[in-house]
Design a protein around this motif. Structure first.
Motif, PDB file in Angstrom:
ATOM      1  N   TYR A 163       0.061  -5.679  -7.380  1.00  0.00           N
ATOM      2  CA  TYR A 163      -0.294  -4.394  -6.778  1.00  0.00           C
ATOM      3  C   TYR A 163      -1.487  -3.764  -7.498  1.00  0.00           C
ATOM      4  O   TYR A 163      -2.226  -2.976  -6.900  1.00  0.00           O
TER       5      TYR A 163
ATOM      6  N   ILE B  17       2.569   3.800  -4.732  1.00  0.00           N
ATOM      7  CA  ILE B  17       1.848   2.841  -3.886  1.00  0.00           C
ATOM      8  C   ILE B  17       2.292   3.007  -2.436  1.00  0.00           C
ATOM      9  O   ILE B  17       1.471   3.037  -1.509  1.00  0.00           O
TER      10      ILE B  17
ATOM     11  N   GLU C 140      -4.972  -2.501  -5.871  1.00  0.00           N
ATOM     12  CA  GLU C 140      -5.631  -1.216  -6.136  1.00  0.00           C
ATOM     13  C   GLU C 140      -7.116  -1.399  -6.419  1.00  0.00           C
ATOM     14  O   GLU C 140      -7.940  -0.569  -6.021  1.00  0.00           O
TER      15      GLU C 140
ATOM     16  N   VAL D 114       6.301  -6.185   1.234  1.00  0.00           N
ATOM     17  CA  VAL D 114       7.227  -5.901   0.139  1.00  0.00           C
ATOM     18  C   VAL D 114       8.614  -5.712   0.724  1.00  0.00           C
ATOM     19  O   VAL D 114       8.778  -5.242   1.852  1.00  0.00           O
TER      20      VAL D 114
ATOM     21  N   SER E 297      -0.330  -5.855   3.122  1.00  0.00           N
ATOM     22  CA  SER E 297       0.534  -6.507   2.152  1.00  0.00           C
ATOM     23  C   SER E 297       1.986  -6.390   2.592  1.00  0.00           C
ATOM     24  O   SER E 297       2.304  -5.690   3.568  1.00  0.00           O
TER      25      SER E 297
ATOM     26  N   LEU F 148       3.478  -8.026  -2.568  1.00  0.00           N
ATOM     27  CA  LEU F 148       2.837  -6.985  -3.377  1.00  0.00           C
ATOM     28  C   LEU F 148       3.468  -6.845  -4.755  1.00  0.00           C
ATOM     29  O   LEU F 148       2.797  -6.473  -5.720  1.00  0.00           O
TER      30      LEU F 148
ATOM     31  N   ILE G 287       1.457  -1.504   4.436  1.00  0.00           N
ATOM     32  CA  ILE G 287       2.540  -2.296   3.869  1.00  0.00           C
ATOM     33  C   ILE G 287       3.532  -2.634   4.967  1.00  0.00           C
ATOM     34  O   ILE G 287       3.993  -1.739   5.698  1.00  0.00           O
TER      35      ILE G 287
ATOM     36  N   VAL H  94       7.514  -2.247  -7.518  1.00  0.00           N
ATOM     37  CA  VAL H  94       6.272  -1.576  -7.126  1.00  0.00           C
ATOM     38  C   VAL H  94       6.490  -0.073  -7.289  1.00  0.00           C
ATOM     39  O   VAL H  94       7.505   0.456  -6.822  1.00  0.00           O
TER      40      VAL H  94
END
Length: 893
Positions: free
Chosen positions: A125, A170, A129, A142, A140, A111, A27, A166
């Motif tokens: 998100y 995660i 997954e 965020v 990704s 995300l 991320i 989110v």
């Protein structure tokens, strides 16, 4: 491996094993839009592509930025899926296309994005997954304001609450790279129009993108990334079983107790944790002494733990033989670097007898900074009150005295063959037994009594308490020493056994609770079991409230007629809305007599559990809170499973209805058009004069239409469960003859052979439903059998069951797919492709046959090409069996 060496954590090993075979998530975390997250993600993706990695851009939002669009060019971009929504078309990531493409790395922007209605998953998100589960690595992006746990914090100073979030889990499972630029530079980018359009940039500068907001967001992003890295580092070292504090970041633990002043200790720990910017935990050590605490001490301890929770601490209760051992074990497991403890005012005599917990912690916790704060004076009166039972029971003293008397008698009887040393050894038996069974003081009593008896009866001068030989004094002190040592060892073993038993009871309680709930499929029954079990385990009144259109409603309660007052309902609503405890013993609406605990699964509150004692007081003691928390977590998981199962059933029902509706419309539009066209054309010819062939065409096509409509109505009856049976005795010869006559037009061009012996037994069935079954089977054979071939209706009675088969000479059924022909609107590959039909006939045959208790089978003929369909009558539907060769009946079904 020795007992003191660190060992790999089983939970950490399990988490590492679960990550095997999954893709890895990285991320790119930013403080705000415009810091360059998407640019950095695309740049790193392009670098990986140059290194030979198979990379695709699954979805990217360039927002019209020239630099970002330039990076997209030259990379493989997956086409998006168009989703119609409220008169316009939205474009979402095509997850099926990405899965089918199966790249090594997929770039998925934004995300926290919410997918368009009708997508497979509501959130992007969740799409990610699924990609990770398929073994695809994902990059990704965020922003920090989209992290669920920080949503409220960000809204408190930006005055902007984002709705797309989110879950923290995660981020905890991902590799995080912070994309950071100073606030002044981001503001310059905004003014230059590199983030938003000029008119939007001006409005953003005066609201969200102020320098103070950006500085705070930047700090949150850096701190959250540091926390994630620290947690991943600890998980890794635990899985390896590596010792040490690993003090890359500060981690603080405050040890609390039931003593007055523990709340001040918690507040001091909060201030220290804030100064260090460190996560902190409030720890209580559950020792055997906890069982001697009074109600006031439990209430004070519960208030302290509640205060710690309100101040943002994690709370933990750890069972251990002693406070020092429990704190040391927790510090090692948590890799804590800071410890806050309180030191009560104790007398010198107390410290000489029991030692100092603080001094031992300072000596025995190397690598941990220990903060010691005074917490007031320990209440002596309470301790004296609680220790009265430790002097032993009268029964123990009586049995000990009887044991000493028995040994004295035995030694007297054997004294002529024993010397004084052996007699002294005999007196060790009651000493060890008393110390093991009744504790230190009873063991000391046994030692003194044994010494006196040994001295009086056996040591010269006999009959006096004087000792003539100084060596015999050693025997007396040995007896006393054995009593002390045995009592101490026994006390320690008993404490450890009590802790193990308590832990085993809690584990057995959790396992039994989960086992009972796992077998339930009804939410109402599960709610009742939850209330009953928790009420029984904690000796409280329990009520479970679930959401309803009118608000929270009582789903189950230990007293079915129990009504909650206005204060209780307000506390219940607060617990449900905020996901935090409310009511008695909490910080919210504490005047209520009930304590309400939310049942949460993920970020969703499913229900609220209320607890209260009939006589008042705290609903749950502090040392029982971990067990209650475990039960609540398990109950929430079960309720979530039942909710998801209900949703899946609802979705399946909707999909089935949609599938039937679409198939019905398709079938009606294609299969009813042909006979309607023939009827209309024949009716037009009537104007020129009717002929027998014309009338026959009208009659035949009208009958065909009638059969189609009848099939549709029959299928509707089957789907609605509206079949009403009229069971009668039926002669199969007559039933087959009637069905063949009524299906003669469908069988036109085929020779029909009836191979149904007249001596077949009568069967019990519904005549009309059986007639429909035979008509549909014959219609199917007439349509799919090759022109001019023979169709056979065969009846056989063997081994107590009766089979009525319809055989044709046609292309037959695809091997391995015979059972599919009975599915609604199903037409298999082959001749079914070119022959008209709704695809309902065989489905109706199966439904009607099962309604009558019959079974239906499909297959290919064994004696040549063609299909074979059979209605099977079980023994209980056969009214009489065939007569045996000697004339005696075989039996009656």
């Amino acid at each position: 491996m020795t007992a003191g060496e660190p060992r790999p954590d089983p939970d950490a090993l399990l988490r590492a094993a679960e990550r095997e075979g999954r893709g890895r998530l990285k991320i790119f975390l930013g403080a705000a839009p415009g810091v360059g997250k998407t640019f950095e993600m695309l740049s790193e993706g392009a670098a990986r592509r140059r290194d030979g990695v198979d990379v695709v851009v699954a979805v990217v939002e360039t927002h019209g930025r020239v630099e970002t669009e330039a990076l997209v060019r030259g990379q493989e971009v997956m086409p998006r899926r168009a989703v119609p929504y409220e008169g316009r078309t939205l474009h979402e990531m095509d997850i099926d296309a990405v899965l089918a493409r199966a790249p090594r790395l997929a770039l998925v922007d934004e995300l926290a994005h919410t997918n368009a209605p009708g997508s497979r998953h509501p959130k992007r998100y969740q799409d990610v997954e699924e990609l990770l589960a398929a073994g695809i690595d994902v990059y990704s992006t965020v922003n920090i304001q989209h992290v669920e746990s920080l949503n409220d914090v960000v809204a408190s100073f930006t005055r902007v609450r984002v709705r797309e979030t989110v879950p923290d889990r995660i981020l905890e499972a991902a590799e995080i790279e912070v994309v950071d630029i100073p606030p002044d530079e981001l503001i310059e980018r905004l003014k230059a129009g590199k983030v938003y359009l000029p008119q939007e940039a001006t409005r953003a500068l005066s609201h969200f993108f102020s320098k103070s907001n950006l500085s705070a967001l930047r700090e949150l992003a850096l701190r959250r990334a540091a926390q994630a890295v620290d947690a991943q580092m600890l998980d890794h070292v635990r899985s390896l079983g590596v010792g040490g504090q690993w003090a890359a970041g500060e981690r603080l633990v405050v040890a609390v107790s039931e003593l007055p002043g523990a709340d001040e200790l918690v507040r001091a720990a909060k201030r220290t944790a804030d100064a260090l910017r460190a996560p902190w935990t409030a720890l209580f050590i559950d020792t055997p002494r906890t069982a001697t605490l009074g109600e006031a001490q439990h209430r004070r301890l519960a208030a302290t733990m509640t205060l710690a929770t309100q101040l943002g601490a994690a709370v933990a209760t750890v069972p251990a033989p002693s406070v020092v051992e429990g704190i040391r074990a927790f510090l090692t497991d948590a890799r804590a670097t800071q410890l806050v403890v309180g030191k009560a005012k104790r007398s010198r005599w107390f410290e000489l007898r029991h030692g100092s917990v603080v001094d031992r912690l300072v000596r025995e916790t190397p690598g941990v900074t220990v903060h010691v704060l005074p917490v007031g004076e320990a209440p002596v009166g309470r301790e004296r009150t609680k220790r009265r039972g430790q002097w032993g029971s009268p029964t123990g003293y009586a049995l000990t005295l009887a044991g000493v008397t028995g040994v004295t008698g035995l030694a007297s009887a054997l004294f002529h063959i024993l010397n004084l040393g052996n007699v002294a050894l005999l007196y060790l038996l009651p000493v060890m037994a008393a110390a093991s069974l009744y504790g230190l003081r009873t063991g000391l009593f046994a030692g003194i009594a044994s010494s006196l008896a040994y001295n009086f009866f056996f040591l010269p001068p006999v009959g006096t308490l004087s000792v003539s030989n100084p060596e015999n004094i050693i025997s007396i002190f040995v007896l006393l020493g054995v009593a002390v040592a045995t009592s101490q060892l026994t006390s320690r073993v008993r404490a450890q056994a009590d802790l193990a038993a308590a832990s085993a009871r809690d584990n057995a309680t959790l396992a039994g609770f989960l086992h009972r709930l796992s077998g339930l499929a009804d939410p109402a029954e599960a709610s009742r079991v939850i209330c009953e079990d928790i009420a029984r385990l904690f000796e409280v009144q329990a009520v479970l409230l679930t959401p309803s259109p009118a608000g929270l409603a009582v789903q189950a309660a230990t007293k079915p007629d129990y009504r909650l007052e206005t204060m209780e309902m307000a506390a219940a609503h607060w617990a449900f809305d905020t996901g935090t405890p409310a009511g008695k013993g909490s910080a919210t609406l504490a005047a209520s007599e009930w304590l309400f605990q939310p049942l949460k699964a993920g970020n969703r509150t499913l229900a609220v559990l209320g607890l209260a004692r009939e006589a008042g007081g705290e609903p749950v003691r502090a040392d029982r809170l971990p067990l209650l928390t475990g039960l609540i977590d398990q109950a929430a998981l079960i309720l979530e499973r039942l909710r998801l199962e209900a949703e899946v059933r609802d979705v399946d029902a909707v999909r089935t209805r949609d599938r039937l509706r679409a198939a019905l419309l398709s079938s009606v539009s294609h299969d009813l058009r042909t006979p309607l066209t023939a009827v209309v054309a024949a009716a037009a010819q009537l104007r020129q004069g009717a002929t027998p062939d014309l009338i026959s065409t009208i009659e035949g096509e009208a009958a065909r239409l009638n059969r189609f409509v009848a099939n549709l109505l029959d299928m509707a009856r089957v789907e609605a469960g509206a079949l009403k049976l009229k069971i009668e005795a039926i002669d199969l010869s007559d039933a087959v003859t009637g069905a063949a006559h009524d299906a003669r037009r469908a069988l036109e061009g085929h020779a029909v052979r009836l191979d149904v012996p007249p001596d077949l037994p009568l069967v019990r069935a519904d005549p009309q439903l059986l007639h429909h079954c035979l008509l549909n089977l014959l219609d199917n054979a007439g349509r799919y059998g090759n022109p001019g071939t023979e169709i056979v209706i065969e009846g056989r009675h063997r081994h107590g069951s009766l089979r009525l088969s319809v055989l044709d000479h046609g292309p037959g059924l695809p091997p391995g797919r015979e059972a599919e022909v009975f599915e609604t609107f199903r037409r298999l590959e082959g001749s079914d492709r070119v022959v008209g039909g709704t695809g309902l006939g065989l489905a109706i045959v199966k439904a009607f046959a099962e309604a009558m208790g019959l079974s239906v089978e499909a297959g290919n003929r064994e004696d040549g090409e063609g299909a074979a369909f059979a209605l099977c009558f079980p023994r209980e539907l056969i009214m009489r069996d065939l007569v045996m060769g000697d004339g005696a009946p075989e039996g009656m079904a």
